[in-house]
Design a protein around this motif. Structure first.
Motif, PDB file in Angstrom:
ATOM      1  N   ALA A  66      70.435  10.852 -24.724  1.00  0.00           N
ATOM      2  CA  ALA A  66      71.046  11.578 -23.602  1.00  0.00           C
ATOM      3  C   ALA A  66      70.098  11.535 -22.410  1.00  0.00           C
ATOM      4  CB  ALA A  66      71.322  13.021 -24.000  1.00  0.00           C
ATOM      5  N   ASP A  67      70.664  11.634 -21.210  1.00  0.00           N
ATOM      6  CA  ASP A  67      69.857  11.661 -19.987  1.00  0.00           C
ATOM      7  C   ASP A  67      69.130  12.994 -19.859  1.00  0.00           C
ATOM      8  OD1 ASP A  67      70.730   9.148 -19.251  1.00  0.00           O
ATOM      9  OD2 ASP A  67      72.316   9.908 -17.937  1.00  0.00           O
ATOM     10  N   SER A  68      68.037  12.960 -19.107  1.00  0.00           N
ATOM     11  CA  SER A  68      67.330  14.209 -18.813  1.00  0.00           C
ATOM     12  C   SER A  68      68.286  15.162 -18.119  1.00  0.00           C
ATOM     13  CB  SER A  68      66.119  13.930 -17.927  1.00  0.00           C
ATOM     14  OG  SER A  68      66.537  13.364 -16.700  1.00  0.00           O
ATOM     15  N   LEU A  69      67.923  16.437 -18.110  1.00  0.00           N
ATOM     16  CA  LEU A  69      68.819  17.415 -17.505  1.00  0.00           C
ATOM     17  C   LEU A  69      68.038  18.377 -16.633  1.00  0.00           C
ATOM     18  CD1 LEU A  69      68.638  20.297 -19.500  1.00  0.00           C
ATOM     19  CD2 LEU A  69      69.321  18.462 -21.034  1.00  0.00           C
ATOM     20  N   GLY A  70      68.726  18.937 -15.671  1.00  0.00           N
ATOM     21  CA  GLY A  70      68.140  19.946 -14.807  1.00  0.00           C
ATOM     22  C   GLY A  70      68.375  21.324 -15.388  1.00  0.00           C
ATOM     23  N   GLU A  71      67.339  22.149 -15.304  1.00  0.00           N
ATOM     24  CA  GLU A  71      67.409  23.487 -15.879  1.00  0.00           C
ATOM     25  C   GLU A  71      66.841  24.482 -14.880  1.00  0.00           C
ATOM     26  OE1 GLU A  71      64.503  24.974 -19.190  1.00  0.00           O
ATOM     27  OE2 GLU A  71      66.193  23.945 -20.130  1.00  0.00           O
ATOM     28  N   PRO A  72      67.537  25.575 -14.619  1.00  0.00           N
ATOM     29  CA  PRO A  72      66.992  26.562 -13.671  1.00  0.00           C
ATOM     30  C   PRO A  72      65.810  27.320 -14.275  1.00  0.00           C
ATOM     31  CG  PRO A  72      69.091  27.300 -14.562  1.00  0.00           C
ATOM     32  CD  PRO A  72      68.850  25.924 -15.112  1.00  0.00           C
ATOM     33  N   THR A  73      64.845  27.649 -13.446  1.00  0.00           N
ATOM     34  CA  THR A  73      63.696  28.460 -13.840  1.00  0.00           C
ATOM     35  C   THR A  73      63.440  29.478 -12.738  1.00  0.00           C
ATOM     36  OG1 THR A  73      61.997  27.169 -12.723  1.00  0.00           O
ATOM     37  CG2 THR A  73      62.646  26.426 -14.925  1.00  0.00           C
ATOM     38  N   PRO A  74      62.611  30.442 -12.978  1.00  0.00           N
ATOM     39  CA  PRO A  74      62.307  31.403 -11.915  1.00  0.00           C
ATOM     40  C   PRO A  74      61.311  30.876 -10.883  1.00  0.00           C
ATOM     41  CG  PRO A  74      61.179  31.998 -13.940  1.00  0.00           C
ATOM     42  CD  PRO A  74      62.071  30.834 -14.257  1.00  0.00           C
ATOM     43  N   GLN A  75      60.866  29.622 -11.009  1.00  0.00           N
ATOM     44  CA  GLN A  75      59.900  29.070 -10.054  1.00  0.00           C
ATOM     45  C   GLN A  75      60.505  28.978  -8.656  1.00  0.00           C
ATOM     46  OE1 GLN A  75      59.152  25.281 -11.870  1.00  0.00           O
ATOM     47  NE2 GLN A  75      57.325  26.016 -12.893  1.00  0.00           N
ATOM     48  N   THR A  76      59.702  29.344  -7.678  1.00  0.00           N
ATOM     49  CA  THR A  76      60.109  29.195  -6.282  1.00  0.00           C
ATOM     50  C   THR A  76      58.874  28.899  -5.461  1.00  0.00           C
ATOM     51  OG1 THR A  76      59.825  31.529  -5.819  1.00  0.00           O
ATOM     52  CG2 THR A  76      62.030  30.837  -6.488  1.00  0.00           C
ATOM     53  N   GLY A  77      59.073  28.486  -4.236  1.00  0.00           N
ATOM     54  CA  GLY A  77      57.962  28.357  -3.311  1.00  0.00           C
ATOM     55  C   GLY A  77      57.418  26.959  -3.156  1.00  0.00           C
ATOM     56  N   TYR A  78      56.130  26.902  -2.854  1.00  0.00           N
ATOM     57  CA  TYR A  78      55.475  25.656  -2.491  1.00  0.00           C
ATOM     58  C   TYR A  78      55.258  24.742  -3.688  1.00  0.00           C
ATOM     59  CZ  TYR A  78      54.520  27.989   1.919  1.00  0.00           C
ATOM     60  OH  TYR A  78      54.654  28.642   3.112  1.00  0.00           O
ATOM     61  N   THR A  79      55.065  23.463  -3.407  1.00  0.00           N
ATOM     62  CA  THR A  79      54.811  22.457  -4.424  1.00  0.00           C
ATOM     63  C   THR A  79      53.892  21.387  -3.842  1.00  0.00           C
ATOM     64  OG1 THR A  79      55.818  20.768  -5.831  1.00  0.00           O
ATOM     65  CG2 THR A  79      56.922  21.223  -3.767  1.00  0.00           C
ATOM     66  N   ALA A  80      53.191  20.683  -4.721  1.00  0.00           N
ATOM     67  CA  ALA A  80      52.362  19.561  -4.269  1.00  0.00           C
ATOM     68  C   ALA A  80      53.213  18.335  -3.969  1.00  0.00           C
ATOM     69  CB  ALA A  80      51.314  19.219  -5.327  1.00  0.00           C
ATOM     70  N   THR A  81      54.433  18.315  -4.446  1.00  0.00           N
ATOM     71  CA  THR A  81      55.313  17.166  -4.242  1.00  0.00           C
ATOM     72  C   THR A  81      55.720  17.073  -2.780  1.00  0.00           C
ATOM     73  OG1 THR A  81      56.168  17.428  -6.473  1.00  0.00           O
ATOM     74  CG2 THR A  81      57.479  16.094  -4.944  1.00  0.00           C
ATOM     75  N   HIS A  82      55.513  15.908  -2.208  1.00  0.00           N
ATOM     76  CA  HIS A  82      55.977  15.654  -0.847  1.00  0.00           C
ATOM     77  C   HIS A  82      56.229  14.161  -0.705  1.00  0.00           C
ATOM     78  CE1 HIS A  82      51.792  14.443  -0.150  1.00  0.00           C
ATOM     79  NE2 HIS A  82      52.231  13.829   0.940  1.00  0.00           N
ATOM     80  N   ALA A  83      56.828  13.782   0.382  1.00  0.00           N
ATOM     81  CA  ALA A  83      57.128  12.385   0.637  1.00  0.00           C
ATOM     82  C   ALA A  83      56.874  12.071   2.098  1.00  0.00           C
ATOM     83  CB  ALA A  83      58.590  12.078   0.304  1.00  0.00           C
ATOM     84  N   ALA A  84      56.476  10.846   2.341  1.00  0.00           N
ATOM     85  CA  ALA A  84      56.433  10.317   3.702  1.00  0.00           C
ATOM     86  C   ALA A  84      57.650   9.409   3.834  1.00  0.00           C
ATOM     87  CB  ALA A  84      55.142   9.544   3.940  1.00  0.00           C
ATOM     88  N   ILE A  85      58.514   9.718   4.787  1.00  0.00           N
ATOM     89  CA  ILE A  85      59.729   8.930   4.950  1.00  0.00           C
ATOM     90  C   ILE A  85      59.841   8.411   6.376  1.00  0.00           C
ATOM     91  CG2 ILE A  85      60.926  10.132   3.083  1.00  0.00           C
ATOM     92  CD1 ILE A  85      62.555  11.641   5.194  1.00  0.00           C
ATOM     93  N   ALA A  86      60.403   7.242   6.479  1.00  0.00           N
ATOM     94  CA  ALA A  86      60.636   6.634   7.785  1.00  0.00           C
ATOM     95  C   ALA A  86      61.837   7.292   8.443  1.00  0.00           C
ATOM     96  CB  ALA A  86      60.884   5.139   7.621  1.00  0.00           C
ATOM     97  N   THR A  87      61.794   7.351   9.756  1.00  0.00           N
ATOM     98  CA  THR A  87      62.958   7.790  10.521  1.00  0.00           C
ATOM     99  C   THR A  87      63.185   6.808  11.660  1.00  0.00           C
ATOM    100  OG1 THR A  87      63.999   9.565  11.797  1.00  0.00           O
ATOM    101  CG2 THR A  87      61.599   9.374  11.985  1.00  0.00           C
ATOM    102  N   VAL A  88      64.439   6.599  11.993  1.00  0.00           N
ATOM    103  CA  VAL A  88      64.776   5.759  13.137  1.00  0.00           C
ATOM    104  C   VAL A  88      64.763   6.563  14.426  1.00  0.00           C
ATOM    105  CG1 VAL A  88      66.132   4.131  11.759  1.00  0.00           C
ATOM    106  CG2 VAL A  88      67.257   6.113  12.792  1.00  0.00           C
TER     107      VAL A  88
END
Length: 157
Positions: A66-88
């Motif tokens: 089976a595919d991975s699944l999304g599950e709600p948690t009480p986590q909120t707020g900031y994260t180390a995850t970010h992305a640099a994305i191009a814009t036109v």
């Protein structure tokens, strides 16, 4: 190369729609992982996308075939995850969208080497937007020998 990534937001639909504006792309519902998720599609030849899940969603491995699944948690707020994305868009256009949304955004020069618009989606999720000029600066550093040369010159680790 990166094809897609996921982030979390309080209002996934709205966030996906705004990200799509930076690309002049499209936003659509994205139900495969968890309810109320959306996806921003850049509309480029690589299928670049950002999946936006409800804030607090974590991905979990599913047992068996089976595919991975999304599950709600009480986590909120900031994260180390970010992305640099191009814009036109121009820097002014991108900053205007951020201002309209009430999202903090400012120009920053990363390590004195390349510029980014540091954008805080909903005030907690960082995305670095790179205009065409900023993309050229980024590629000069990160493609080929640029990064290794910077490290050899004694740039801060």
């Amino acid at each position: 190369m990166l094809f897609h990534l996921s982030i979390a937001a309080r209002d996934p639909r709205h966030v996906a729609q705004v990200i799509a504006q930076f690309w002049r792309g499209e936003a659509h519902p994205f139900p495969p992982v968890t309810p109320d998720s959306w996806i921003a599609l850049a509309g480029d030849d690589r299928g670049t996308a950002i999946e936006v899940y409800p804030l607090g969603t974590v991905l979990r491995e599913a047992e068996g075939d089976a595919d991975s699944l999304g599950e709600p948690t009480p986590q909120t707020g900031y994260t180390a995850t970010h992305a640099a994305i191009a814009t036109v868009l121009s820097q002014e256009e991108a900053l205007a969208i951020a201002a309209r949304e009430g999202w903090p955004a400012k120009y920053r020069k990363r390590g004195g080497a390349f510029g980014v618009i540091e954008l805080w989606i909903e005030g907690h999720q960082m995305v670095e937007l790179l205009t065409q000029e900023m993309q050229a600066e980024y590629l000069a550093l990160m493609a080929g020998e640029g990064y290794r040369a910077m490290l050899a010159a004694g740039a801060p680790a």
